[in-house]
Design an enzyme around this catalytic site. Structure first.
Site, PDB file in Angstrom:
ATOM      1  N   HIS A 223      -3.768  50.053 -38.595  1.00 43.00           N
ATOM      2  CA  HIS A 223      -3.084  51.193 -38.487  1.00 43.00           C
ATOM      3  C   HIS A 223      -1.775  51.771 -38.689  1.00 43.00           C
ATOM      4  O   HIS A 223      -1.577  51.833 -40.643  1.00 43.00           O
ATOM      5  CB  HIS A 223      -2.733  51.571 -37.279  1.00 43.00           C
ATOM      6  CG  HIS A 223      -2.474  52.964 -36.057  1.00 43.00           C
ATOM      7  ND1 HIS A 223      -2.557  54.119 -36.684  1.00 43.00           N
ATOM      8  CD2 HIS A 223      -2.300  53.111 -35.328  1.00 43.00           C
ATOM      9  CE1 HIS A 223      -2.117  55.124 -35.997  1.00 43.00           C
ATOM     10  NE2 HIS A 223      -2.118  54.519 -35.181  1.00 43.00           N
ATOM     11  N   HIS A 263     -10.404  56.971 -44.607  1.00 46.14           N
ATOM     12  CA  HIS A 263      -9.793  56.977 -43.218  1.00 46.14           C
ATOM     13  C   HIS A 263     -11.128  57.494 -41.895  1.00 46.14           C
ATOM     14  O   HIS A 263     -12.085  57.622 -42.682  1.00 46.14           O
ATOM     15  CB  HIS A 263      -9.025  58.528 -43.375  1.00 46.14           C
ATOM     16  CG  HIS A 263      -8.449  58.745 -42.435  1.00 46.14           C
ATOM     17  ND1 HIS A 263      -9.129  59.387 -40.827  1.00 46.14           N
ATOM     18  CD2 HIS A 263      -7.013  58.566 -41.565  1.00 46.14           C
ATOM     19  CE1 HIS A 263      -7.789  59.557 -40.420  1.00 46.14           C
ATOM     20  NE2 HIS A 263      -6.764  59.052 -40.341  1.00 46.14           N
ATOM     21  N   ASP A 318      -1.135  56.981 -46.155  1.00 44.81           N
ATOM     22  CA  ASP A 318      -0.081  55.448 -46.173  1.00 44.81           C
ATOM     23  C   ASP A 318      -0.596  54.541 -47.774  1.00 44.81           C
ATOM     24  O   ASP A 318       0.475  54.070 -48.151  1.00 44.81           O
ATOM     25  CB  ASP A 318      -0.827  54.300 -45.978  1.00 44.81           C
ATOM     26  CG  ASP A 318      -0.819  54.338 -43.715  1.00 44.81           C
ATOM     27  OD1 ASP A 318       0.364  55.100 -43.800  1.00 44.81           O
ATOM     28  OD2 ASP A 318      -1.990  54.733 -43.524  1.00 44.81           O
TER      29      ASP A 318
END
EC number: 2.3.3.16
Length: 385
Positions: A223, A263, A318
């Site tokens: 995460h 994702h 990210d």
């Protein structure tokens, strides 16, 4: 016992609440906060406090509303000494998010009279956003062996945070980049951390305990920890000329996971990643060592998209955000980048908690399908073989 009943692994595609906060179109790569696209928000030069207000109150603030809201947030900058002590008693090598958890848990322990109340929930949340800034400042400064410091009111939440964290006046470029990062990480519907927090507050536990639960979920590498994992991957490659060999050896032949790619919701390029990429390019251009990391990232991105794009696997938020944090001046250590993620996401967490408790309150209590042995007779220990 045979597995005769269906389960939803990872709760994938299970809807657990209604929301007015965030909508995602994973096929088209669209992310909207309260109906506003993140691209428009960033392009318009919005301050993070405006988006905080949007999440808590449902509309963008007027100038007067924003001034009053900022005053409430800034009250939270003055955290109690016992919260700072909860951080500074931990080893400096501790995980930054675990330190945040300790500090927020200390807040939960002290707030014995907390009650959910429509008239006060949003003020509590706004003040907690300020407290999260002070907590994160002190987590960072403890890790860096710097004395405790509290944020001071300034023109923006991002500026107050950076000034206190670094102990100097942040540059406009740093403030703008931090402001954008805060906005982009504000919310993303109900990922693992938000869901964990919702489970906690569905018991009518307090706001701070919900945040602590959310932090525990965010701490994991699948995460919030992905930004640091992506940077570690770039560091391992070391040079843009080595990208192709590393990719073939580790990803194609080694079957390793390409960090920062893929994702659960997006099947195309994450719109937040596009914005982070642009900021990373701009900021890193003035820092040769960081720009080298950016060059590795973009070259690796090309190989990744060629290999996995047809499967709907693209860079997520990210992938480039760590380069932005690095360009601002935050080092890659102690899971600091995930703590910065939490600084942003505390707004979204609390907005979801309030929405759920005020409008949809029901204890979250799922079931499990038993697949163990059928009925067995207990055998005393002396008779077992």
């Amino acid at each position: 016992m045979p597995e005769t009943e269906e389960i939803s692994k990872g709760l994938e595609d299970v809807n657990i609440k209604w929301t007015r906060l965030t909508t995602i179109d994973g096929n088209k790569g669209i992310l909207r906060y309260g109906g506003y696209s993140v691209e428009d928000i960033i392009a318009s030069g919005a301050q993070d406090e405006e988006i905080q207000y949007l999440f808590l109150y449902g509309n963008l603030p007027t100038e007067q509303e924003l001034r009053k809201y900022k005053e409430t947030v800034q009250k939270g900058y003055k955290i109690p000494d016992f919260v700072i002590n909860a951080i500074r008693q931990l080893p400096r090598e501790s995980d930054a998010v675990a330190m945040q958890m300790a500090a927020v848990a200390a807040m939960a322990a002290s707030e014995t009279k907390f009650k959910w109340n429509k008239d006060t929930d949003r003020d509590v949340a706004a003040e907690m956003i300020g407290r999260m800034s002070a907590i994160t400042v002190n987590v960072y400064r403890h890790i860096m062996n710097m004395p405790a410091e509290l944020p001071k009111p300034s023109d923006s939440y991002a500026e107050s945070f950076l000034n206190a964290a670094f102990g100097r006046k942040a540059t406009k470029e740093e403030i703008d980049a931090m402001n954008t990062a805060l906005i982009l990480y504000t919310d993303h519907e109900v990922p693992a951390s938000t869901t964990a927090g919702l489970v906690a507050v569905s018991t009518l536990s307090d706001m701070y305990s919900g945040i602590t639960a959310a932090l525990a979920a965010l701490k994991g590498p699948l995460h919030g920890g992905a930004a640091e994992a992506a940077i570690a991957q770039f560091d391992e490659i070391k040079d843009p000329a080595m990208v192709e060999k590393w990719f073939n050896d580790n990803i194609i032949n080694g079957k390793k996971r390409l960090m920062g790619f893929g994702h659960r919701v997006y099947k195309t390029y994450d719109p937040r990643a596009k914005i982070f990429k642009g900021i990373a390019e701009k900021l890193s251009s003035k820092k040769p060592e960081v720009h080298k990391v950016y060059e590795i990232a973009t070259k690796l991105e090309d190989f990744g998209i060629k290999a996995f794009g047809s499967k709907g696997i693209y860079p997520n938020t990210d992938y480039f955000s760590g380069i932005v944090y690095m360009s601002i001046g935050f080092p890659l250590r102690n899971n600091i980048y995930t703590a910065l993620f939490a600084l942003s996401r505390v707004t979204g967490w609390q907005a979801h908690f309030i929405e759920y408790v005020e409008e949809q309150q029901r204890l979250i209590r799922p079931r499990a399908v038993y697949v163990g042995p059928a009925e067995r007779k207990y055998v005393p220990i002396a008779e077992r073989k």
